[in-house]
Design a protein around this motif. Structure first.
Motif, PDB file in Angstrom:
ATOM      1  N   SER A   6       0.854  -1.191   0.000  1.00  0.00           N
ATOM      2  CA  SER A   6       0.000   0.000   0.000  1.00  0.00           C
ATOM      3  C   SER A   6       0.888   1.239   0.000  1.00  0.00           C
ATOM      4  O   SER A   6       2.055   1.185   0.373  1.00  0.00           O
ATOM      5  N   VAL A  51      -7.904   0.667   3.521  1.00  0.00           N
ATOM      6  CA  VAL A  51      -7.079  -0.057   2.545  1.00  0.00           C
ATOM      7  C   VAL A  51      -6.538  -1.336   3.184  1.00  0.00           C
ATOM      8  O   VAL A  51      -6.623  -2.429   2.612  1.00  0.00           O
ATOM      9  N   SER A  52      -5.983  -1.217   4.370  1.00  0.00           N
ATOM     10  CA  SER A  52      -5.422  -2.388   5.036  1.00  0.00           C
ATOM     11  C   SER A  52      -6.500  -3.390   5.426  1.00  0.00           C
ATOM     12  O   SER A  52      -6.282  -4.609   5.370  1.00  0.00           O
ATOM     13  N   ILE A  81      -0.974  -0.744  -4.405  1.00  0.00           N
ATOM     14  CA  ILE A  81      -2.215   0.003  -4.192  1.00  0.00           C
ATOM     15  C   ILE A  81      -1.853   1.482  -4.202  1.00  0.00           C
ATOM     16  O   ILE A  81      -0.958   1.913  -3.462  1.00  0.00           O
ATOM     17  N   TYR A 132      -7.274   2.545  -5.302  1.00  0.00           N
ATOM     18  CA  TYR A 132      -8.229   2.423  -4.190  1.00  0.00           C
ATOM     19  C   TYR A 132      -9.305   3.501  -4.221  1.00  0.00           C
ATOM     20  O   TYR A 132     -10.362   3.346  -3.609  1.00  0.00           O
ATOM     21  N   ASP A 164       2.513  -2.743   4.818  1.00  0.00           N
ATOM     22  CA  ASP A 164       1.454  -1.787   5.162  1.00  0.00           C
ATOM     23  C   ASP A 164       2.041  -0.403   5.422  1.00  0.00           C
ATOM     24  O   ASP A 164       2.651  -0.157   6.457  1.00  0.00           O
TER      25      ASP A 164
END
Length: 332
Positions: A151, A226-227, A175, A197, A220
């Motif tokens: 991410s 998102v996570s 992401i 996203y 992360d």
């Protein structure tokens, strides 16, 4: 001698704004034995600095109100009373947001701009590169054929994580928050797939489509929703290096999210938080390998550069709206 510095005018509640900062004219102190006078040429602007604006206990002390902010910088030595540095040396270290500064020489490190652009020592060969290197390899432990999800993939750390994962033989899914970043990560940095996203109607399903074999390593950088969506796709025995939570840095209340512990438990998932200072004794190892990959053409890099000392607050605020691709740099 008069110089300018940018101070923390007040502690922000929620998102910082222009009123959080103030530019002051001040006089420099005289050099003492062991000091150098440095003129910064590049400043690093990083998400962790938002946490230092709060008066809260953390792994690094908070900024003081009415005092200059500090951060990673590259500069030139203009005057020296230290045997280890001469006038004209290029150095990197933690410097105040000021047009010049008098600092102790023992907090600085000499750099060689003939080996890489000077600003790279704030990025791929500095804190972001080392963060990516140790977080992914030490905690993530990626294995050939595994799926690694990153991410904040277009940020300073994320771009490097994805490329190291590719070096290690993994399928890499990023992401990011714009179609331009999606295209850049796939076309320029070798990501196998990238999820936007902001446009995905169902992020959990979008990640599932991009990761048909599930997620083995999740790096992360952002936290939040998102996570949550990535962890819904996590595999048995997956590893989660917990590097950043930028989605939550400006929240004024503790948000309620999914309770992830049952999934981590039942799938035997390792989640481990870290800060780069944990690996200080191994910085030489990481820098040597990163430099080798850069010189071999295996690691590429990009920066977002704003020009002008007065752009530092703008650059800081831009981190939270995704204005940067790669490392956010201010060139003085």
């Amino acid at each position: 001698m008069s110089i300018q510095q940018i101070v923390l005018a007040s502690r922000p509640k929620g998102m910082p704004d222009a009123n959080t900062f103030r530019i002051d004219d001040v006089s420099l102190p005289a050099l003492q034995a062991g000091d150098v006078r440095v003129e910064p040429t590049y400043f690093s602007v990083d998400p962790y600095m938002r946490g230092r604006m709060n008066d809260a206990k953390s792994y690094i002390p908070p900024f003081k109100v009415e005092q200059p902010l500090t951060g990673g910088a590259v500069g030139k030595v203009l005057e020296s009373k230290a045997d280890s540095f001469a006038v004209g040396d290029l150095v990197t270290g933690n410097l105040p947001w000021a047009t010049q500064a008098v600092v102790a020489a023992n907090g600085l490190k000499k750099i060689d701009a003939s080996l890489a652009p000077a600003s790279y020592y704030l990025g791929i060969l500095g804190m972001p590169g080392l963060t990516a290197y140790f977080g992914l390899l030490d905690i993530g432990n990626p294995q050939p054929g595994e799926t690694v999800v990153v991410s904040g993939a277009a940020g300073a750390v994320g771009i490097i994580v994805g490329q190291i994962a590719k070096i290690k033989g993994c399928r890499v899914v990023g992401i990011a928050g714009s179609d331009d970043k999606v295209a850049l990560l796939k076309e320029e940095f070798g990501f196998d797939e990238v999820v936007n996203y902001k446009t995905a109607t169902n992020l959990t399903e979008a990640i599932a489509d991009a990761c048909p074999n599930g997620v083995d390593v999740y790096f992360d950088n952002v936290g939040g929703e998102v996570s949550d969506a990535v962890i819904n796709n996590i595999n048995f025995h997956a590893r989660i290096p917990l590097c950043g939570q930028i989605a939550l840095y400006n929240t004024t209340e503790v948000p309620m999210g999914p309770r992830i512990q049952p999934m981590l438990l039942t799938r035997s998932v390792l989640m481990k938080g870290f800060v780069i200072g944990n690996y200080q004794a191994r910085f030489g190892e990481g820098a040597k390998q990163l430099a080798a990959w850069v010189n071999e053409g295996k690691l590429r890099y990009t920066e977002t550069t704003l020009k002008g000392f007065d752009k530092l607050p703008e650059a800081m605020l831009g981190l939270f709206s995704g204005q940067n691709t790669g490392k956010m740099i201010v060139e003085v």
